[in-house]
Structures are given as structure tokens and as C-alpha cells.
Scaffold this motif. Structure first.
Motif, short mmCIF file in Angstrom:
data_model
loop_
_atom_site.label_atom_id
_atom_site.label_comp_id
_atom_site.label_asym_id
_atom_site.label_seq_id
_atom_site.Cartn_x
_atom_site.Cartn_y
_atom_site.Cartn_z
N THR A 148 0.82 -1.21 0.00
CA THR A 148 0.00 0.00 0.00
C THR A 148 0.85 1.26 0.00
OG1 THR A 148 -0.16 0.17 2.43
CG2 THR A 148 -1.79 -1.21 1.30
N ARG A 149 2.16 1.11 0.25
CA ARG A 149 3.03 2.27 0.25
C ARG A 149 4.45 1.83 -0.09
NH1 ARG A 149 1.00 1.39 5.35
NH2 ARG A 149 2.46 0.63 6.95
N PRO A 150 5.24 2.73 -0.69
CA PRO A 150 6.62 2.38 -1.02
C PRO A 150 7.47 2.25 0.23
CG PRO A 150 6.20 4.70 -1.47
CD PRO A 150 4.88 4.09 -1.11
N LYS A 151 8.55 1.49 0.12
CA LYS A 151 9.43 1.24 1.25
C LYS A 151 10.85 1.65 0.87
CE LYS A 151 6.33 -2.51 2.37
NZ LYS A 151 5.36 -2.01 1.36
N THR A 152 11.36 2.64 1.55
CA THR A 152 12.68 3.18 1.24
C THR A 152 13.43 3.45 2.54
OG1 THR A 152 11.88 5.47 1.25
CG2 THR A 152 11.85 4.30 -0.86
N GLY A 153 14.73 3.66 2.42
CA GLY A 153 15.54 4.03 3.58
C GLY A 153 16.93 4.42 3.14
N ALA A 154 17.62 5.15 4.00
CA ALA A 154 18.99 5.57 3.71
C ALA A 154 19.74 5.75 5.03
CB ALA A 154 19.01 6.87 2.92
N ARG A 155 21.03 5.46 4.97
CA ARG A 155 21.91 5.67 6.13
C ARG A 155 23.19 6.34 5.62
NH1 ARG A 155 17.70 4.40 7.72
NH2 ARG A 155 17.12 2.98 9.41
N GLU A 156 23.85 7.07 6.51
CA GLU A 156 25.07 7.77 6.14
C GLU A 156 26.17 7.49 7.15
OE1 GLU A 156 25.70 11.83 3.81
OE2 GLU A 156 24.86 12.15 5.83
N GLY A 157 27.37 7.23 6.65
CA GLY A 157 28.53 6.99 7.49
C GLY A 157 29.72 7.76 6.96
N SER A 158 30.85 7.58 7.62
CA SER A 158 32.06 8.25 7.14
C SER A 158 33.29 7.46 7.52
CB SER A 158 32.17 9.67 7.73
OG SER A 158 32.34 9.63 9.14
N VAL A 159 34.32 7.63 6.72
CA VAL A 159 35.62 7.01 6.97
C VAL A 159 36.68 8.09 6.82
CG1 VAL A 159 37.27 5.23 6.26
CG2 VAL A 159 34.81 4.81 6.03
N ASP A 160 37.40 8.37 7.90
CA ASP A 160 38.44 9.41 7.87
C ASP A 160 37.92 10.72 7.30
OD1 ASP A 160 40.29 7.59 8.90
OD2 ASP A 160 40.87 6.89 6.90
N GLY A 161 36.72 11.08 7.71
CA GLY A 161 36.14 12.34 7.29
C GLY A 161 35.48 12.33 5.93
N VAL A 162 35.51 11.21 5.23
CA VAL A 162 34.86 11.09 3.92
C VAL A 162 33.52 10.38 4.11
CG1 VAL A 162 35.05 10.20 1.58
CG2 VAL A 162 37.11 10.96 2.79
N SER A 163 32.45 11.03 3.75
CA SER A 163 31.12 10.47 3.99
C SER A 163 30.70 9.53 2.86
CB SER A 163 30.08 11.59 4.14
OG SER A 163 29.94 12.30 2.92
N TYR A 164 29.83 8.60 3.19
CA TYR A 164 29.23 7.71 2.19
C TYR A 164 27.80 7.42 2.60
CZ TYR A 164 30.03 3.88 5.55
OH TYR A 164 30.03 3.07 6.67
N ARG A 165 27.02 6.92 1.66
CA ARG A 165 25.62 6.58 1.93
C ARG A 165 25.31 5.16 1.50
NH1 ARG A 165 22.64 12.05 -0.28
NH2 ARG A 165 23.36 13.43 1.40
N ILE A 166 24.29 4.63 2.14
CA ILE A 166 23.67 3.38 1.72
C ILE A 166 22.19 3.67 1.55
CG2 ILE A 166 23.40 0.92 2.18
CD1 ILE A 166 25.52 1.15 4.36
N VAL A 167 21.65 3.44 0.37
CA VAL A 167 20.26 3.76 0.04
C VAL A 167 19.57 2.48 -0.45
CG1 VAL A 167 18.74 5.13 -1.44
CG2 VAL A 167 20.84 6.14 -0.52
#
Length: 394
Positions: A148-167
Motif C-alpha cells: 500500500t506504500r513504497p518502502k525506502t531508507g537511507a543511512r550515512e557513514g564516514s571514513v576518515d572524514g569522507v562520507s558515504y551513503r547506503i540507500v
């Protein structure tokens, strides 16, 4: 809230005409550079053509795109099913200027219906034009069936000051049980992580989330979880600490999506966190959790808001592992219903009935035998579940 965008990835969804109702039914996820790939698939012995195709293609450890449709499972179609899956990947590869084997395929919908490959091929140019860094929400809508509704999510991390995402996006509302649960899930990350770390990380996350949920106890033919990592952020997951942080984020994201799936289950009105503790081992606890979570009598009692604790004890007792009936303690949230295998009386039942009226609550069964522990997400069985599945094809 972390945005649903990931560097180097574009996505889209459109209405191609596969579904009868004109809603979005074809989606595409693309990495603008080579990406490492990990995947987990259904254990059902009846497997859809896209699952068979992807099992072979992910062995290379690399992929650039996933093309997915809703409305037709492309399952039980004989040799023509595999031909259609290969043609679907080839059509996407042509418009993206990629090798065919760099494109993965997924399908969801009715089993046994001839696959409308010409409809998919005709829509492919428009689908490619629609690719956008902000296209994840449309991709999530395009893979829905009875959701009945879409399912999404995202998280953000960093390594030595460099950020990354998981979507991630996911779909699933029926035919859900542990055993790679019945679902599709596509995850992308712009982190740079080795293939030797990527597959174990995905398997661990799936085992702790999608393999710990149940809606109706059925398992599908099309279950697929695909994780693409393209390294576009420059964040490198190569130390023990960075691996732990990446795993934590991936675990949390998958569990979030798993909860969304159970809450949106077909006809679901109750989301139940079930915990078995005090078992001789984690394996014993999981066997009991699995039996209780799948019991139709337990699930219908949840729907009826009936604190029928005897059904839970009876289900636990048939799980095939040792327990002492005279040591069992049972709680609905923090209301103790059973102590040392005996009910705590009408006052406790009245309080427990109040707990059952909530849309989300916990059930905890303590065996008082050891340190073994396991948890599962389950739900109720409602009249609407029967109605939805009685006429699904029509």
C-alpha cells in the motif's frame, strides 16, 4: 533524515502497461561506473527466470544496472521465461550502452502468466530518459504489488572524514516468511568495499532482518536482494573499524525495511516484536520463535485482540526443542501473563487486552533454562488478508 540519493547512481520508475491498473510497474537502477555486486536469493525450489539468470551473472562480482518489473513474476514460463529475462536485460543494456551481462533482472507479480517482453522493450527508451539521481522514490513505487506504500531508507557513514551513503528500496506485503523472506530489495552504496567483505555483510544483514520476519508463512519464487557498491564517494571500507560501522548501518537499514514490510503486510493491523529468551541455545530459541510467529491460532488471536496466552505456550511446546512447562514466563509488553507456567489471572488478562489494542506491541516468552535468545517480527491474520489473496489475479 538522510536523502534518498547516492553518488554515482540514478534510478527511475514508470508505467509501462504491465499492470492492469496503469500504475508504475517498471523500474531501473544504474551505476555510472563499474560496481561490485552481492546478492541473496530465494531458497524456494521453484524459482523465477530472473533469479536463475541473476544467480549466474552475480558470480562475476560486478554489475552496472538492475531492471525490474511488477505485475508479472516471469515464473513457471518454461524456456520462454529465461529467454524473456535475457531479452529484458539486453533491452536495458542497449539503451544504457552496457554489456548484457552487466545488467541484472528482477520481476514480481503473478506466477505463470506469459511475460510481456515486447511491452518492456517498447518502454525501455523512455525509462532510460527518466533516470535521475532523485529517482529512488519512483523506483520504490514501480516495484509494488499488493504493497500500500513504497518502502525506502537511507543511512550515512564516514571514513576518515569522507562520507558515504547506503540507500535502499524494497517491496513485500504477502508471501513473507523467513527463508530469504518474500520480497525484492535493491541497495546501493557509494562506499568502496571489497567483494570479499560485501557478500558476507549482505548475508549477515539479511539473516538478521528479512530472515526474521513473517506475514503469512509462505515463501516466494522471486525473492531477491541485490547490493551494488560503486565507490563513488571515495570512502574506503578496509579497516576493522570501518567494516564494523558499515555493517551496523547496513543492518539498521535492512531491519528498518523489514519492519516497513511487516507493518504494510496484507491485511495487517498489528506489528508484534516476538522474543524468546532463556533457552538452552540461540538455535532452540529461534525454533520456538519461528513456530510461535507462524501459528495461525496465535496470529488470529492478535487480530481479535484476545489475550489467549495458551495458544502461545502450545505453539512453543510443539517447536521440537526442550522446554520445562513449569518454568515458562510470558509477557505482553511489560504485563506478565504467565509465571512458572501458570496464568496470572483475570486482572493480568485485562491489562494484556489493553496491550493488544495497540498497533505495535511485544511478546516475550522466557524459558528460564539458559542464555539462548532469538527475536522475530510477526503480525496478525485478518479477514482482509483472505480477501486480498482470494482474488489476487483478478
Amino acid at each position: 533524515m538522510v536523502p534518498l540519493t547516492c553518488r554515482g547512481f540514478t534510478a527511475c520508475g514508470m508505467a509501462a502497461g504491465i499492470k492492469k491498473n496503469g500504475s508504475l510497474d517498471l523500474g531501473l537502477l544504474v551505476s555510472d561506473r563499474p560496481a561490485r555486486v552481492a546478492a541473496v536469493f530465494t531458497r524456494n525450489r521453484v524459482q523465477a527466470a530472473p533469479v536463475k539468470l541473476d544467480r549466474e551473472r552475480v558470480k562475476s562480482g560486478a554489475a552496472r544496472a538492475v531492471i525490474v518489473n511488477a505485475g508479472n513474476a516471469n515464473c513457471a514460463n518454461g524456456p520462454q521465461g529465461l529467454i524473456a529475462a535475457e531479452a529484458m536485460a539486453a533491452a536495458a543494456a542497449r539503451v544504457l550502452n552496457l554489456p548484457d551481462d552487466q545488467v541484472l533482472v528482477a520481476s514480481t507479480g503473478v506466477i505463470g502468466a506469459p511475460f510481456p517482453i515486447h511491452t518492456v522493450e517498447a518502454a525501455m527508451p523512455a525509462l532510460a530518459v527518466g533516470l535521475s539521481p532523485d529517482g529512488v522514490p519512483d523506483l520504490a513505487r514501480a516495484i509494488m504489488t499488493t504493497d500500500t506504500r513504497p518502502k525506502t531508507g537511507a543511512r550515512e557513514g564516514s571514513v576518515d572524514g569522507v562520507s558515504y551513503r547506503i540507500v535502499a528500496v524494497a517491496k513485500g506485503a504477502g508471501m513473507i516468511r523467513p527463508d530469504m523472506a518474500t520480497m525484492l530489495c535493491f541497495i546501493c552504496t557509494d562506499a568502496d568495499i571489497s567483494l570479499s567483505d560485501l557478500q558476507p555483510a549482505l548475508k549477515r544483514s539479511v539473516d538478521g532482518s528479512f530472515n526474521r520476519i513473517t506475514i503469512d508463512g509462505d515463501s516466494s519464487t522471486n525473492d531477491t536482494v541485490i547490493l551494488l557498491a560503486n565507490g563513488a564517494s571515495g570512502a574506503r571500507i578496509e579497516t576493522d573499524n570501518s567494516r564494523v560501522d558499515f555493517q551496523r548501518l547496513l543492518d539498521d537499514l535492512c531491519m528498518d525495511l523489514a519492519r516497513q514490510m511487516v507493518k504494510d503486510g496484507e491485511g495487517v493491523t498489528k506489528l508484534v516484536d516476538l522474543t524468546i529468551r532463556g533457552a538452552h541455545s540461540d538455535t532452540d530459541a529461534l525454533a520456538i520463535a519461528d513456530t510461535v510467529a507462524h501459528s495461525p491460532l496465535v496470529k488470529t488471536a492478535f487480530f481479535g485482540e484476545d489475550a489467549n496466552w495458551g495458544r502461545i505456550l502450545a505453539a512453543a511446546g510443539r517447536a521440537g526443542v526442550f522446554l520445562d512447562p513449569e518454568r515458562l514466563d510470558l509477557y505482553f509488553d511489560d504485563v506478565q501473563m504467565v509465571k512458572d507456567g501458570t496464568g496470572c489471572g483475570w486482572e493480568a488478562e485485562e491489562k494484556a487486552t489493553g496491550v493488544l489494542k495497540k498497533p505495535e506491541f511485544s511478546v516475550t516468552l522466557d524459558l528460564n533454562l539458559g542464555q539462548g535468545r532469538a527475536s522475530m517480527l510477526t503480525c496478525d491474520f485478518s479477514l482482509d488478508y483472505v480477501k486480498i489473496n482470494a482474488d489476487y489475479r483478478s
